[in-house]
Design an enzyme around this catalytic site. Structure first.
Site, PDB file in Angstrom:
ATOM      1  N   ARG A 297     -11.657   5.126   3.687  1.00 50.18           N
ATOM      2  CA  ARG A 297     -10.613   5.835   3.178  1.00 50.18           C
ATOM      3  C   ARG A 297     -11.292   7.539   2.857  1.00 50.18           C
ATOM      4  O   ARG A 297     -10.836   8.242   2.654  1.00 50.18           O
ATOM      5  CB  ARG A 297      -9.498   5.340   2.307  1.00 50.18           C
ATOM      6  CG  ARG A 297      -8.646   6.064   1.871  1.00 50.18           C
ATOM      7  CD  ARG A 297      -7.611   5.374   0.993  1.00 50.18           C
ATOM      8  NE  ARG A 297      -8.068   4.967  -0.437  1.00 50.18           N
ATOM      9  CZ  ARG A 297      -7.372   4.473  -1.129  1.00 50.18           C
ATOM     10  NH1 ARG A 297      -6.104   4.005  -0.897  1.00 50.18           N
ATOM     11  NH2 ARG A 297      -7.890   4.241  -2.416  1.00 50.18           N
TER      12      ARG A 297
ATOM     13  N   LYS B 115      -7.187  11.342  -0.670  1.00 52.95           N
ATOM     14  CA  LYS B 115      -7.158  11.115  -2.008  1.00 52.95           C
ATOM     15  C   LYS B 115      -8.053  12.079  -2.508  1.00 52.95           C
ATOM     16  O   LYS B 115      -9.354  11.934  -2.571  1.00 52.95           O
ATOM     17  CB  LYS B 115      -7.858   9.571  -2.236  1.00 52.95           C
ATOM     18  CG  LYS B 115      -7.553   9.153  -3.574  1.00 52.95           C
ATOM     19  CD  LYS B 115      -7.876   7.469  -3.813  1.00 52.95           C
ATOM     20  CE  LYS B 115      -7.999   7.172  -5.048  1.00 52.95           C
ATOM     21  NZ  LYS B 115      -6.811   7.308  -5.919  1.00 52.95           N
TER      22      LYS B 115
ATOM     23  N   GLU C 252       6.106   6.910  -4.051  1.00 49.70           N
ATOM     24  CA  GLU C 252       5.065   5.795  -4.946  1.00 49.70           C
ATOM     25  C   GLU C 252       5.095   6.578  -6.101  1.00 49.70           C
ATOM     26  O   GLU C 252       6.005   7.326  -6.686  1.00 49.70           O
ATOM     27  CB  GLU C 252       3.552   6.146  -4.446  1.00 49.70           C
ATOM     28  CG  GLU C 252       3.371   7.507  -4.234  1.00 49.70           C
ATOM     29  CD  GLU C 252       1.880   7.591  -3.742  1.00 49.70           C
ATOM     30  OE1 GLU C 252       1.080   6.672  -3.615  1.00 49.70           O
ATOM     31  OE2 GLU C 252       1.444   8.763  -3.415  1.00 49.70           O
TER      32      GLU C 252
END
Ligand code: PMP
Length: 289
Positions: A52, A151, A184
């Site tokens: 990721r 991220k 989220e």
């Protein structure tokens, strides 16, 4: 010995671990990161976190000057050097020091930072009693502006919602996406249970595809709990039987109230309890594989 922090190939005492004030990670939030957990000396889903990280970097055209396998070794070595078995690991890659303009081409050497330390996000009582959370009015970044799947070091979107939560006396806050659907929380993914089915927003709902989220979906399937990645509204949350959040730092944490409305009877539900205990087993079992 003071905590040893890894910065681009070298270890520094915590107080001397510093990077340039010209680093675009600081000047513009230009960089990417991961938050991971080690249990009994093993980093949970390390390969997934590294994948990721490199995908986030690719998405912002940042070339990490290290191979994935060397990065994995550096993470393990940072734990070892600090004699840490159970820890939180923060891995940061910045764009590097540059000029005062935005131009990423005018930066040199991205910096790789690895911090292994302890983290206690929530008081243990919240794992027993559940969290009370609110919906923030700050929506999650529009995916066409800055994809929540990256991220990145630019977490102001989440911090703005976190401030709203804190001002309402809540440790977490739900963020909706630009379509008004549930996305989220500020640092966690969200799940509900409805009529025995486990539901969570899909990865294209404007969320970070959490590694804990994916582990919980797999775990539920292995326990024969039906799962569905589907768009959810606040209505779905208010009429849910159970609700919980997932994240590397928080693990699995129950939610018993949203916007001052009790979820079901306001107690931690049986599916949540089962997944919390099975997740604990999983994080230890995974390391022994
Ligand atoms: N969403 C956001 C916005 C996050 O920052 C995080 C990680 N803290 C998560 C979800 C959970 O992801 P993971 O399970 O990979 O830690």
């Amino acid at each position: 010995m003071p905590l040893q922090i890894y910065i681009s190939g070298k270890y520094f005492d915590k107080d001397n671990a510093k990077i340039s004030v010209y680093d675009h990670g600081l000047l513009y939030g230009d960089g990417v990161f991961e938050g991971m957990r080690a249990y009994s000396g093993n980093v949970f889903r390390l390969t997934e976190h590294i994948d990721r990280l490199y995908e986030s970097a690719l998405a912002i055209c940042l070339k990490i000057p290290m191979s994935k396998s060397d990065m994995i070794e550096a993470v393990k070595k940072t734990l070892e050097i600090n004699s840490l078995k159970d820890a939180y690991i923060r891995l940061v890659v910045t764009r590097g020091a540059g000029s005062l303009g935005l131009d990423p081409n005018r930066t040199s050497d991205p910096q790789i930072i690895i911090i292994a330390d302890h983290i206690a996000l929530y008081d243990p009582k919240f794992y027993e009693e559940g969290l009370k959370i609110i919906t923030a009015s700050t929506i999650r970044n529009h995916p066409a502006a800055l994809s929540p799947r990256i991220k990145s070091l630019n977490y102001l979107n989440n911090i703005m919602a976190k401030i709203e939560g804190l001002q309402a006396g809540c440790m977490e806050a739900i963020m909706l996406n630009h379509k008004g659907e549930v996305a989220e929380c500020t640092g966690d993914n969200i799940f509900i249970v409805k009529r025995g089915e486990l539901l969570t927003p899909p990865k294209d709902a404007g969320i970070l595809e959490g590694i804990t989220r994916n582990a919980i979906l797999e775990l539920a399937e292995s326990l024969h709990i039906p799962t569905k990645e589907t768009s959810l509204t606040r209505h779905d949350l208010f009429v849910a039987d159970e609700c919980f959040l997932t994240g590397s730092a928080a693990e699995v944490i129950p939610v018993v109230s949203i916007d001052n409305r009790s979820i079901h009877d306001g107690c931690v539900g049986p599916v949540t309890k089962k997944l919390m205990s099975e997740f604990k087993k999983l994080v230890h079992a995974d390391g022994k594989k």
